[in-house]
Write a protein that holds these residues in place. Sequence first.
Motif, PDB file in Angstrom:
ATOM      1  N   ILE A  85       0.846  -1.196   0.000  1.00  0.00           N
ATOM      2  CA  ILE A  85       0.000   0.000   0.000  1.00  0.00           C
ATOM      3  C   ILE A  85       0.881   1.245   0.000  1.00  0.00           C
ATOM      4  O   ILE A  85       1.850   1.328   0.763  1.00  0.00           O
ATOM      5  CB  ILE A  85      -0.950   0.002   1.211  1.00  0.00           C
ATOM      6  N   LYS A 142       0.798   5.603  -0.032  1.00  0.00           N
ATOM      7  CA  LYS A 142       0.030   6.812   0.273  1.00  0.00           C
ATOM      8  C   LYS A 142       0.327   7.869  -0.789  1.00  0.00           C
ATOM      9  O   LYS A 142       1.492   8.105  -1.126  1.00  0.00           O
ATOM     10  CB  LYS A 142       0.438   7.320   1.658  1.00  0.00           C
ATOM     11  N   THR A 192      -5.667  12.707   0.974  1.00  0.00           N
ATOM     12  CA  THR A 192      -4.872  11.482   0.973  1.00  0.00           C
ATOM     13  C   THR A 192      -5.692  10.312   0.444  1.00  0.00           C
ATOM     14  O   THR A 192      -6.845  10.109   0.843  1.00  0.00           O
ATOM     15  CB  THR A 192      -4.389  11.171   2.401  1.00  0.00           C
ATOM     16  N   TYR A 222      -4.943   6.018  -1.024  1.00  0.00           N
ATOM     17  CA  TYR A 222      -4.007   4.905  -0.922  1.00  0.00           C
ATOM     18  C   TYR A 222      -4.104   4.040  -2.169  1.00  0.00           C
ATOM     19  O   TYR A 222      -5.203   3.751  -2.645  1.00  0.00           O
ATOM     20  CB  TYR A 222      -4.295   4.076   0.334  1.00  0.00           C
ATOM     21  N   SER A 240      -3.332   0.402  -3.533  1.00  0.00           N
ATOM     22  CA  SER A 240      -3.092  -0.950  -3.057  1.00  0.00           C
ATOM     23  C   SER A 240      -2.721  -1.825  -4.250  1.00  0.00           C
ATOM     24  O   SER A 240      -3.504  -1.972  -5.198  1.00  0.00           O
ATOM     25  CB  SER A 240      -4.363  -1.485  -2.383  1.00  0.00           C
TER      26      SER A 240
END
Length: 118
Positions: A41, A43, A98, A100, A102
């Motif tokens: 993951i 950010k 923000t 993420y 994956s």
Amino acid sequence: MKNLAKLIVLGAVCSMLFVAIVPAHATVLETGSIAAGEVDIYKVDLRAGVTYSIGAIAGNRGADLDLLVLDADANVRTADTGSSPDAAVRFTPSYSGTYYLSVVASSGSTEYLVMVAP
């Protein structure tokens, strides 16, 4: 040219879908190594209203990578979970903040690149 050199080092040949979605000017956000069943993951901060091309490209053409974009609350906003070595999405955030990325190895082990382009 720097990004192309990294792809050559991995021995990767982009699929037509990946090339169509992630442009040549994309920035390499991260490189990694992953095995079947693992999840990495990353950010990222994205701006509202900007359409991003995001992709993960596998060095091992026998691997199957999936790519999910999640918001700060872990809700999946978009995903590419098809059966191919590379995964790519276009995503336009509704709010700045923000998110993420994956990267999931559905099968196989591989080194990979995560690329992002506005």
